[in-house]
Design an enzyme around this catalytic site. Sequence first.
Site: not given
Length: 427
Positions: A21-22, A91, A115, A120-121, A123-124, A303, A325, A395
Amino acid sequence: MSILIRGGKPLKGKVWCDGAKNAALPIMAGAILTDDSVEIKNVPFLLDVETMLSVLRAIGVNAVYSGRSAKMSPGRRLQPEAPYDLVRRMRASFLVMGPLLARCGTAAVPLPGGCAIGQRPVDLHLKGFQAMGATVSVEHGFIIAKANRLKGAEIYLDIPSVGATENIMMAAALADGETVIENAAQEPEVVDLANFLNAMGADIKGGGTTRIRISGVKELHGVEYSIIPDRIEAATFAIAAAMTKGKVTIENVIPTHLRSVLAKIKECGAYIFEGARSIDIEMLQRPEPTNIKTQPYPGFPTDVQAPYMALCTIAAGTSIISETVFENRFAHAEELGRMGARIRIEGPNAVIEGVPRLAGAQVQATDLRAGAALSLAGLAAEGETEVIGTEHIERGYCDFVEKLRGLGADVVSTEASNRFHRGIARP
Ligand code: EPZ
């Protein structure tokens, strides 16, 4: 949507892992970078894949899914604005920002949802775009980035963020000059994206290391690309085998991608044999207690933390899990407690005192990995467990119930949970 599990049966047999998925989600977003047609193979049949297809269609890409392939081709002109109702659902939709900025010189993407695993910023991601010359503003809940022509830059990631590495890599692929990402994420899915982009004519070196160099090119061409297997799905089934004292062969997997997980399952007392593209697991005893600390790759993957906690709940002693994390990815602990697990949360640590047996109960999935963890707990528990909210599981896990049944588990999904499968033609 829920699944009903009658526990106590050892899993036996073979299970086939789907594509990752990722890897699928960033690579599908990467198709925006070319006007040619792109076919991505080995794409899992998932709700998140369906969401990404919808996002691509909304921005003007023809995107269809059939026979485990996602096919993208140019549609009407690219619309550089991703719709709120889709982005808030997932996301990973934010991964269209880099490609849109590179192709259109502008991108408007809502602040992402995703989720329920804490703040979950992004900014990076934005730091990278700004380093390449983009102006970034937030207007009415949308992040808006503009740049006539992105320029190569040196970018240091304070955290080896998977998404930021991927978004910046995609933006840099068409930038003027060379971009260097320092402290880049090393996940296999990042490597798969780099390989996909290079197959489209990009010039990316260092994928899988902490330093990735991207020399921008004028344009990228179409490609047919097959993605890597899902290491998190493989880890989930390996843990299920260990929890049920089963004997399982996992097929279509790259064992080196889950070396940290296999090492810990061995420490629990399982026998593991690694083939070229398969893993054999056999467990003859109650798991030994072990301690894990989640880390960016190649460390123990966050995960797999929830499924691994389920294993620790029945270990012959006390285990400690440190989640480094995400700041609050322990929502599943409370639901496991309702099945008799003894878990104490102390900040980023979970202390799990193993019990001989869990008891089946009605439990609520709060995110996809928590849903998997509760299902695994149900497989090992005495009596019947109902996991509610299995839309979360759909999902990230393709044919989860069918695959467990194929291993002899006594599990059924309620009527409603097939709603998704009626949504789009099954492969
Ligand atoms: C990816 O999410 C995965 N999702 C996640 O998998 C996975 O848990 C995560 O990487 C870590 O491995 C996909 O690939 C689609 P991050 P991502 O950016 O990219 C902080 C699953 O279950 N951070 O590496 O969103 C962030 O808050 C999902 O399949 C910033 O501070 O993760 C987190 O604490 C869940 N600023 C840490 O970095 C940023 O700009 C890691 O996040 C970005 C991230």
